[in-house]
Write an enzyme that holds these catalytic residues in place. Structure first.
Site, PDB file in Angstrom:
ATOM      1  N   ASP A   9       0.857  -1.182   0.000  1.00  0.00           N
ATOM      2  CA  ASP A   9       0.000   0.000   0.000  1.00  0.00           C
ATOM      3  C   ASP A   9       0.894   1.233   0.000  1.00  0.00           C
ATOM      4  OD1 ASP A   9      -2.333   1.479   0.094  1.00  0.00           O
ATOM      5  OD2 ASP A   9      -2.492   1.415   2.272  1.00  0.00           O
ATOM      6  N   ASP A 124      -3.315   2.614  -5.851  1.00  0.00           N
ATOM      7  CA  ASP A 124      -2.227   2.707  -4.874  1.00  0.00           C
ATOM      8  C   ASP A 124      -1.988   1.434  -4.078  1.00  0.00           C
ATOM      9  OD1 ASP A 124      -4.555   2.785  -3.411  1.00  0.00           O
ATOM     10  OD2 ASP A 124      -3.953   4.455  -2.132  1.00  0.00           O
ATOM     11  N   GLU A 125      -2.545   0.294  -4.499  1.00  0.00           N
ATOM     12  CA  GLU A 125      -2.318  -0.933  -3.744  1.00  0.00           C
ATOM     13  C   GLU A 125      -2.330  -2.155  -4.649  1.00  0.00           C
ATOM     14  OE1 GLU A 125      -5.422  -2.337  -1.105  1.00  0.00           O
ATOM     15  OE2 GLU A 125      -6.865  -0.958  -2.010  1.00  0.00           O
TER      16      GLU A 125
END
EC number: 2.7.7.7
Length: 401
Positions: A9, A124-125
């Site tokens: 993350d 974003d992950e």
């Protein structure tokens, strides 16, 4: 051989990207979520002047915030006016999703250089299956998880080298635990969890930390005196089923005991691509026709660019509107041929627009392209790069924007 699943993350991703652009803001409370009018201004001496929450008026919400801003009580999804009361001196920056997507591609490519088995979970992950990576299952000295620890650190280092950004990684036997662990030591964290560590390290945590236990379920659990993961694990599974239903009740029991057999899915075809924007103030279809028209065209151009970049074409063009009373309507128009042409998308979305009432003010506008297919799999005869033949005789006009 045990499973070794990592969840990566990025740390305060949008805010961190902005700090690369404006390094003078490092260490300050910064909130991302403003519109274009909050773009920093360049002073005569070469320094920049930034907007602050103190002067904000509107209904925007926070997209993300730096950790310094979060320490003052502001968080993603909070209204900017409410945030202004908590942190009036926090710097307010506009969102720049094109830049965030660029950095998203960079960090994922950096991970793939080391560990290619990746499941993309958003901008974003990601999940990473490290089980078969050379050395991941080996101990280093007295550290039984030394091999996977070194591998995860190498991934973190490569992400920082490629982007200048930090990330946090959790490595456990499954996806559920890894997502939970990646949040335990933020920012720039690296958390490893073996199967025998669950009771000591995770059971004391609040039950709501488990991804999948939302506010309503958590509130119901608290009514029964269940506040921690350990207390949830101790609950009778049949009682959980009687209170939460067969499927969700059984899942709550499994999740509290760290059970999750889901594989890391390395690839799946997207069903649609879309772009949408929420206005800083409600816009009127007639009074703000020119501005709405520009936004409408830009959204179509952006989704066309997304299609081209990802190598897709689509047939079903969709429109999404949200009125000032928060009611949302959608309309679709299916083309006879596939397309990734911005003008064709604009035209088809305009046909959808003719089928919705425009008396109320608007707060959101979105454009979607569905029924996707790889562009390389569609013959030239199956592509549309201009208005359909049957529509050429009628000039393209919209009732309003």
């Amino acid at each position: 051989m045990s499973r070794l699943i990592a969840h990566l993350d990025m740390d305060a991703f949008y805010a961190s990207v902005e700090l690369l652009r404006y390094p003078e803001l490092k260490g300050l409370p910064v909130v991302i979520g403003g519109g274009r009018r909050h773009q920093p201004a360049l002073r005569d001496d070469g320094t920049r002047e930034f907007s602050t929450l103190r002067s904000y008026v509107g209904r925007g919400v926070i997209t993300t915030a730096t950790y310094e801003a979060r320490a003052r009580g502001v968080h993603s999804g909070m209204g900017l006016m409410k945030a202004a009361a908590l942190a009036p001196d926090a710097v307010l920056l506009p969102t720049d999703f094109d830049e965030y997507r660029r950095y998203s591609r960079l960090f994922k490519a950096a991970v793939a250089e080391i560990a290619p088995h990746i499941e993309d979970r958003g901008i974003d992950e990601i999940y990473i299956d490290l089980s078969d990576m050379p050395g991941a299952q080996e101990a280093i000295g007295h550290d039984a998880m030394g091999g996977v620890r070194a591998l995860a650190q190498a991934i973190k280092d490569n992400v920082r080298r490629a982007t200048g950004l930090s990330c946090s990684i959790g490595v456990t036997p499954n996806k559920l635990l890894s997502k939970l662990c990646s949040d335990l030591e933020k920012p720039d964290g690296l958390t490893l969890l073996a199967e025998g560590d669950l009771e000591a390290r995770l059971w004391p945590l609040p039950a709501k930390r488990i991804n999948g236990i939302g506010p309503k379920a958590n509130a119901k659990l608290e009514l029964f005196g269940i506040r921690t993961i350990g207390e949830l694990a101790a609950a009778d599974p049949q009682w959980l089923i009687s209170q939460f239903g067969e499927s969700y009740g059984a899942w709550l029991h499994d999740a509290a005991h760290g059970h999750d057999t889901r594989p890391v899915v390395t690839y799946s075809e997207p069903k649609s691509l879309s772009r949408e924007t929420t206005f800083e103030r409600d816009l009127h279809a007639r009074q703000d026709r020119e501005r709405l028209g520009d936004i409408f065209t830009r959204l179509c151009e952006q989704v066309a660019a997304d299609l081209a970049r990802k190598g897709y074409v689509g047939k079903t063009i969709g429109l999404k509107l949200r009125y000032d009373n928060f009611k949302t309507v959608t309309r679709d128009h299916t083309l006879p041929h596939y397309t990734d042409d911005a003008k064709v998308i604009r035209h088809a979305a305009g046909q959808c627009l003719k089928r919705v009432p425009l008396e109320r003010r608007l707060r959101l506008l979105g454009v979607r392209v569905g029924s996707l297919c790889k562009a390389s799999e569609v013959p030239a005869a199956g592509l549309q790069t201009g208005p359909a033949t049957s529509e050429k005789a009628t000039p393209y006009t919209l009732p309003l924007f």
